[in-house]
Design a protein around this motif. Structure first.
Motif, PDB file in Angstrom:
ATOM      1  N   ASN A 268      20.279 103.045  35.115  1.00 50.94           N
ATOM      2  CA  ASN A 268      20.596 102.130  34.341  1.00 50.94           C
ATOM      3  C   ASN A 268      20.071 101.681  32.822  1.00 50.94           C
ATOM      4  O   ASN A 268      20.463 101.550  31.908  1.00 50.94           O
ATOM      5  N   GLN A 269      18.622 101.770  33.018  1.00 52.27           N
ATOM      6  CA  GLN A 269      17.671 101.577  31.606  1.00 52.27           C
ATOM      7  C   GLN A 269      18.339 102.912  30.789  1.00 52.27           C
ATOM      8  O   GLN A 269      17.989 102.560  29.646  1.00 52.27           O
ATOM      9  N   ASN A 272      21.375 102.379  29.227  1.00 50.20           N
ATOM     10  CA  ASN A 272      21.102 101.194  28.339  1.00 50.20           C
ATOM     11  C   ASN A 272      20.613 101.508  26.870  1.00 50.20           C
ATOM     12  O   ASN A 272      21.169 101.294  25.710  1.00 50.20           O
TER      13      ASN A 272
END
Length: 411
Positions: A268-269, A272
């Motif tokens: 997810n990072q 992002n």
């Protein structure tokens, strides 16, 4: 050993077990420690000759590695036990070729210490930098087993050097010899009447210099870089990544390539970070399906290859010092003779201040400063090369700790 210390250790042990179900990293440590004695009993017999290396985590392992490698070559008939306290060391290096067995260090209770050392019975024990566990060390001392501490760095505010630290400092006297990184640490040891100390410097310098002897080629990085100027941002955190994305989005050009290796590689990072970039970006995990030459940014969503990637850098940014996480390894890019940009929170990292003083490293605290120095390094090739060469000189000037340690051990 201090009664209060043992009470505290048992309290911490119970606390970790309570918290483990809610914290993945702590859970790894608790479950790993539960297997340690079984692993030891299944791997070591009373007839085995052994060495024991202990590191708090991955950074200390890398620090001790050049010494460990030489001892592995010399003690070919010994079994080597490598222990870690932190999951971030064990989970990455549990198949280390320098050891016959890699384990979690049990919690430092008198019972655990006695059981561990009774099984291992090491001919030589090496602790790296810190993680000084009194019960383990005092048990070694009681059994008259040789132990040394390497690359040690002490501060005057530590309990060893306070009036109330008499019991805890006894652990230091379990070491037959301590090799410190600097004169200040030696002086602190002398102040408590510990005299078996040598200022050998930091073994990390020897460690990073050994990187030059390895094959650092990565074909996918060769393809991505495409002989362009390349900026490598290693061990990045969100605050530093914000500076990078702002700069990249304002300077979209295939004439400058960027490699970003985040410290946290959770999907997810990583996604992002990629979504914030307005230029063609490729992930390491997706590299097979992309034309790497056409991309401007390459995001490294894996671990274990950053030290090789630094060999492709024209300029490096090292993360950690813009927030509260601590500056990451700046020696790895420095050995390749590249200028380095870091954040402004580097007070606890003397090597960073030394390279800043020499003119090879640049500290920034905001986007404006980051952009100014990065543009200067990109546009002025003479400045870039001269700055980078000062970092390489610094590494060369500080090599030699391993030789002093091996000389003491008569190897």
């Amino acid at each position: 050993m201090s009664f209060l210390y043992n009470i505290g250790i048992n309290f911490i042990s119970s606390g970790l077990k309570c918290v483990a179900p809610f914290n993945h990293k702590i859970k790894l440590g608790v479950s790993g420690r539960a297997k340690t004695f079984t692993l030891l009993k299944n791997s070591i017999t009373s007839k085995d000759k052994t060495l024991w290396f202990h590191c708090a985590s991955l950074g200390e392992y890398e620090q001790g590695l050049p010494v460990f490698k030489e001892l592995r070559k010399h003690y070919v008939n010994h079994k080597i036990v490598l222990s870690f306290f932190s999951p971030s060391g064990f989970e990455i290096r549990n198949n280390s070729p320098i050891a016959d067995l890699v384990v979690y260090l049990p919690i430092d209770t008198p019972k655990n210490a006695k059981q561990f050392i009774d099984i291992v019975n090491p001919e030589l024990t090496i602790f790296v930098k810190y993680d000084i566990w009194p019960n383990f060390l005092n048990t070694l001392k009681k059994k008259q087993l040789k132990a040394i501490l390497i690359s040690a760095s002490f501060r005057k505010n530590q309990s060893y050097f306070k009036f109330y630290g008499k019991k805890i400092r006894k652990a230091l006297f379990a070491f037959d010899h301590i090799f410190t990184q600097n004169e200040a640490s030696k002086a602190l040891l002398n102040s408590i009447n510990y005299k078996n100390v040598t200022v050998s410097g930091d073994t990390r310098f020897d460690r990073v210099l050994s990187q030059l002897e390895q094959d650092n080629m990565l074909d996918f990085i060769e393809e991505f870089k495409d002989d362009k100027l390349c900026i490598v941002a290693g061990s990045t955190w969100p605050v530093g990544e914000a500076f990078l994305t702002d700069f990249i989005n304002s300077n979209i050009s295939n004439e400058v390539k960027f490699i970003v290796a985040p410290h946290n590689i959770k999907p997810n990072q990583i996604n992002n970070l990629k979504e914030k970039l307005n230029t063609k970006t490729v992930l390491f995990s997706k590299k097979e399906n992309n034309n790497l030459k056409e991309a401007q940014v390459f995001i490294v969503d894996t671990i274990g290859i950053l030290s090789k990637i630094y060999s492709y850098a024209s300029i490096a940014y090292v993360g950690g010092a813009l927030g509260n996480t601590g500056l990451h390894n700046t020696l790895e890019p420095a050995v390749f003779g590249v200028p380095i940009i870091i954040g402004n929170h580097h007070n606890k990292f003397p090597e960073a201040q030394a390279m800043i003083n020499k003119g090879g490293m640049f500290s920034v605290s905001n986007q404006k400063d980051f952009t100014l120095i990065l543009n200067k390094l990109i546009d002025d090739s003479d400045f870039r090369v001269k700055s980078g060469s000062k970092n390489r000189e610094y590494i060369e000037e500080n090599r030699g700790a391993v030789i002093q340690i091996l000389d003491y051990l008569r190897i």
